[in-house]
Design a protein around this motif. Structure first.
Motif, short mmCIF file in Angstrom:
data_model
loop_
_atom_site.label_atom_id
_atom_site.label_comp_id
_atom_site.label_asym_id
_atom_site.label_seq_id
_atom_site.Cartn_x
_atom_site.Cartn_y
_atom_site.Cartn_z
N TYR A 80 75.52 -0.42 55.96
CA TYR A 80 75.57 1.04 56.11
C TYR A 80 74.20 1.61 56.51
CZ TYR A 80 80.40 1.23 54.62
OH TYR A 80 81.77 1.09 54.58
N ALA A 81 73.22 0.74 56.76
CA ALA A 81 71.90 1.22 57.21
C ALA A 81 72.05 1.87 58.59
CB ALA A 81 70.93 0.05 57.30
N SER A 82 71.20 2.86 58.87
CA SER A 82 71.34 3.58 60.15
C SER A 82 71.05 2.65 61.33
CB SER A 82 70.41 4.79 60.17
OG SER A 82 69.11 4.36 59.87
N SER A 83 70.32 1.57 61.07
CA SER A 83 70.00 0.64 62.17
C SER A 83 71.17 -0.29 62.52
CB SER A 83 68.79 -0.21 61.76
OG SER A 83 69.07 -0.85 60.53
N MET A 84 72.22 -0.28 61.70
CA MET A 84 73.34 -1.21 61.93
C MET A 84 74.18 -0.75 63.12
SD MET A 84 75.16 -3.92 61.11
CE MET A 84 74.26 -4.55 59.72
#
Ligand SMILES: Nc1ncnc2c1ncn2[C@@H]1O[C@H](COP(=O)(O)OP(=O)(O)OP(=O)(O)O)[C@@H](O)[C@H]1O
Length: 258
Positions: A80-84
């Motif tokens: 759920y990290a924004s970088s995913m």
């Protein structure tokens, strides 16, 4: 419930809550899933099995009002990290649905679709190879190799489901999520899918949601029992079915409710 941890988890969830609007459908679930075992999610209708499964490749993102709290890690990486990259994530964590849903395209193009999008083949020969290999691993090659240009929707239900498994496999996933993959199939087609799950074990981390307790007992080595959004018990399938720790698990597996 205390997290049941595994030395080398493929997927770890920690304190995961899932909401639909105000309603909490999953409450504080922490589990580890490893590569070597097939994991079954069981529990009565509405307990949150599918909701939790969908949170593992962010399919809930597509549902308006759905919200996930807590952490879900794939090989230690927070999905759920924004970088995913979600498209990439769903290739790594593939999904097979209750009702076979081949694209209205040829058998070949159903399987080639993902590899094309993800640029996995340098040319036609390599793409042919990927398609053949995925159909072989899905146990369908022998039945379709002479009719690859026929429509995927013209296959039988069981063949369609194996085609959907081939489609998931074609992008070389690490995890395959199966949401009641046999519920629309007859007993013979169901047995073929169960055999296939045995064959795929160890090559992918496999999680299967099933209503059918005999099926969970047949195909899985680890079982998680859910009730009213809570994870009640998670452990060796043989233990869950013969010697459950919790009364609610015992009541469910002995058919007292559900
Ligand atoms: N899109 C949605 N919007 C609102 N509520 C939902 C949605 N999907 C599921 N729910 C609710 O969340 C809870 C869990 O549903 P979920 O489908 O995950 O359960 P399940 O255990 O998979 O059930 P079943 O075995 O019947 O498929 C239920 O109360 C359900 O009504």
């Amino acid at each position: 419930m205390v997290a049941e941890t595994t030395a080398n988890p493929k997927i770890s969830t920690r304190n995961v809550n899932v909401y639909y609007g105000e309603k909490k459908a999953i409450d504080n679930v922490s589990i580890d899933v490893d590569m070597d075992n097939v994991t079954a999610f069981i529990g009565p209708s509405g307990c949150g099995k599918s909701t939790f499964l969908r949170s593992l490749n962010r399919m809930n993102d597509t549902i308006v009002g759905a919200r996930v709290e807590g952490n879900i890690f794939l090989d230690g990486q927070d999905i759920y990290a924004s970088s995913m990259d979600v498209v990439q994530l769903r290739a790594r964590v593939g999904m097979v649905f209750q009702k076979p849903n081949p694209f209205p395209k040829s058998i070949y193009d159903n399987v080639a679709y993902g590899p094309r999008i993800h640029g996995l083949a340098a040319g036609k020969a390599e793409l042919d190879q990927i398609v053949e290999s995925a159909l072989t691993r899905a146990g369908l090659w022998g039945e379709v190799k002479d009719r690859l240009s026929d429509s995927g929707t013209a296959l039988s239900g069981g063949q369609q489901q194996r085609l959907c498994i081939a489609r998931a496999i074609a992008v070389d996933p690490e995890v395959i999520l199966m949401d009641e993959p046999c519920s629309a199939l007859d007993p013979i087609a169901t047995a073929r899918i169960e055999e296939l799950i045995h064959d795929l074990r160890g090559k992918y981390a496999i999680i299967i949601v099933t209503h059918n307790m005999q099926q969970a007992a047949r195909v899985s080595q680890r079982t998680a029992f859910f009730h009213l959004g809570n994870l009640i018990e998670f452990g060796e399938t043989s233990e869950i079915f013969t010697n459950p720790r919790e009364d609610r698990t015992k009541d469910y597996i002995t058919g007292r409710y559900g």
